[in-house]
Design a protein around this motif. Sequence first.
Motif, mmCIF file in Angstrom:
data_model
loop_
_atom_site.group_PDB
_atom_site.id
_atom_site.type_symbol
_atom_site.label_atom_id
_atom_site.label_comp_id
_atom_site.label_asym_id
_atom_site.label_seq_id
_atom_site.Cartn_x
_atom_site.Cartn_y
_atom_site.Cartn_z
ATOM 1 N N ILE A 35 0.850 -1.191 0.000
ATOM 2 C CA ILE A 35 0.000 0.000 0.000
ATOM 3 C C ILE A 35 0.884 1.239 0.000
ATOM 4 N N THR A 36 0.624 2.124 -0.951
ATOM 5 C CA THR A 36 1.340 3.387 -0.994
ATOM 6 C C THR A 36 0.409 4.499 -0.530
ATOM 7 N N GLU A 37 0.968 5.637 -0.188
ATOM 8 C CA GLU A 37 0.143 6.755 0.279
ATOM 9 C C GLU A 37 -0.785 7.271 -0.808
ATOM 10 N N ASN A 38 -0.540 6.909 -2.054
ATOM 11 C CA ASN A 38 -1.398 7.331 -3.168
ATOM 12 C C ASN A 38 -2.613 6.436 -3.374
ATOM 13 N N ASP A 39 -2.649 5.287 -2.734
ATOM 14 C CA ASP A 39 -3.807 4.397 -2.856
ATOM 15 C C ASP A 39 -4.988 5.040 -2.141
ATOM 16 N N TRP A 40 -6.150 5.052 -2.776
ATOM 17 C CA TRP A 40 -7.312 5.748 -2.222
ATOM 18 C C TRP A 40 -7.693 5.230 -0.837
ATOM 19 N N TYR A 41 -7.395 4.000 -0.563
ATOM 20 C CA TYR A 41 -7.796 3.369 0.686
ATOM 21 C C TYR A 41 -6.702 3.344 1.743
ATOM 22 N N ALA A 42 -5.543 3.895 1.465
ATOM 23 C CA ALA A 42 -4.388 3.789 2.370
ATOM 24 C C ALA A 42 -4.703 4.264 3.785
ATOM 25 N N LYS A 43 -5.295 5.428 3.920
ATOM 26 C CA LYS A 43 -5.585 5.975 5.247
ATOM 27 C C LYS A 43 -6.638 5.149 5.981
ATOM 28 N N TYR A 44 -7.622 4.654 5.251
ATOM 29 C CA TYR A 44 -8.666 3.837 5.872
ATOM 30 C C TYR A 44 -8.092 2.530 6.412
ATOM 31 N N VAL A 45 -7.248 1.887 5.612
ATOM 32 C CA VAL A 45 -6.669 0.611 6.026
ATOM 33 C C VAL A 45 -5.728 0.819 7.209
ATOM 34 N N GLU A 46 -4.933 1.868 7.186
ATOM 35 C CA GLU A 46 -4.013 2.124 8.295
ATOM 36 C C GLU A 46 -4.788 2.446 9.572
ATOM 37 N N CYS A 47 -5.858 3.195 9.447
ATOM 38 C CA CYS A 47 -6.711 3.483 10.598
ATOM 39 C C CYS A 47 -7.315 2.186 11.134
ATOM 40 N N ALA A 48 -7.832 1.348 10.248
ATOM 41 C CA ALA A 48 -8.419 0.069 10.658
ATOM 42 C C ALA A 48 -7.383 -0.815 11.339
ATOM 43 N N LYS A 49 -6.155 -0.785 10.856
ATOM 44 C CA LYS A 49 -5.085 -1.566 11.484
ATOM 45 C C LYS A 49 -4.803 -1.034 12.879
ATOM 46 N N THR A 50 -4.710 0.275 13.007
ATOM 47 C CA THR A 50 -4.439 0.889 14.303
ATOM 48 C C THR A 50 -5.542 0.578 15.315
ATOM 49 N N LEU A 51 -6.775 0.511 14.838
ATOM 50 C CA LEU A 51 -7.905 0.194 15.701
ATOM 51 C C LEU A 51 -8.012 -1.304 16.002
ATOM 52 N N GLY A 52 -7.179 -2.108 15.358
ATOM 53 C CA GLY A 52 -7.203 -3.547 15.579
ATOM 54 C C GLY A 52 -8.262 -4.275 14.773
ATOM 55 N N ILE A 53 -8.758 -3.639 13.728
ATOM 56 C CA ILE A 53 -9.829 -4.222 12.912
ATOM 57 C C ILE A 53 -9.275 -5.152 11.840
ATOM 58 N N VAL A 54 -8.157 -4.784 11.228
ATOM 59 C CA VAL A 54 -7.593 -5.587 10.139
ATOM 60 C C VAL A 54 -6.165 -6.005 10.446
ATOM 61 N N ASN A 55 -5.761 -7.072 9.809
ATOM 62 C CA ASN A 55 -4.390 -7.565 9.847
ATOM 63 C C ASN A 55 -3.940 -7.782 8.421
ATOM 64 N N GLY A 56 -2.662 -7.857 8.252
ATOM 65 C CA GLY A 56 -2.120 -8.188 6.951
ATOM 66 C C GLY A 56 -1.763 -9.659 6.896
ATOM 67 N N TYR A 57 -1.080 -10.009 5.822
ATOM 68 C CA TYR A 57 -0.635 -11.374 5.637
ATOM 69 C C TYR A 57 0.801 -11.522 6.134
ATOM 70 N N GLN A 58 1.269 -12.736 6.255
ATOM 71 C CA GLN A 58 2.609 -13.001 6.790
ATOM 72 C C GLN A 58 3.710 -12.316 5.997
ATOM 73 N N ASP A 59 3.486 -12.075 4.727
ATOM 74 C CA ASP A 59 4.518 -11.434 3.908
ATOM 75 C C ASP A 59 4.518 -9.911 4.050
ATOM 76 N N GLY A 60 3.661 -9.374 4.932
ATOM 77 C CA GLY A 60 3.614 -7.935 5.164
ATOM 78 C C GLY A 60 2.658 -7.184 4.267
ATOM 79 N N SER A 61 1.956 -7.894 3.394
ATOM 80 C CA SER A 61 1.020 -7.254 2.473
ATOM 81 C C SER A 61 -0.377 -7.197 3.078
ATOM 82 N N PHE A 62 -1.222 -6.370 2.468
ATOM 83 C CA PHE A 62 -2.620 -6.291 2.871
ATOM 84 C C PHE A 62 -3.531 -6.893 1.805
ATOM 85 N N ALA A 63 -3.152 -6.794 0.548
ATOM 86 C CA ALA A 63 -3.925 -7.328 -0.577
ATOM 87 C C ALA A 63 -5.323 -6.714 -0.626
ATOM 88 N N GLY A 64 -5.370 -5.400 -0.665
ATOM 89 C CA GLY A 64 -6.620 -4.665 -0.632
ATOM 90 C C GLY A 64 -7.571 -4.959 -1.772
#
Length: 89
Positions: A35-64
């Motif tokens: 995820i780059t800062e230019n992805d439309w969903y970047a801030k939403y996903v990072e917020c969701a991660k901070t809130l404990g709502i989402v996790n990524g995969y073992q390779d460090g990706s989110f696969a949005g």
Amino acid sequence: VRAAGEVNRAEMATIIVRSLNASIDDFNSSSFTDITENDWYAKYVECAKTLGIVNGYQDGSFAGENLVTRREAFAMSERMVRLLEALEA
């Protein structure tokens, strides 16, 4: 409007963050490798991660762009409910 359509992981995270009325203004970087800062969903996903709502995969990706599985949708929803319960306590 795609009310009957499929939902991807980025869209699901966005729906949850918006339903929580969480502010995304303070999120300018991503914890996920795909995820780059230019992805439309970047801030939403990072917020969701901070809130404990989402996790990524073992390779460090989110696969949005991947479709959200039932298991993932349930896990995200359950985490949102637990967060709301904790905030009410």
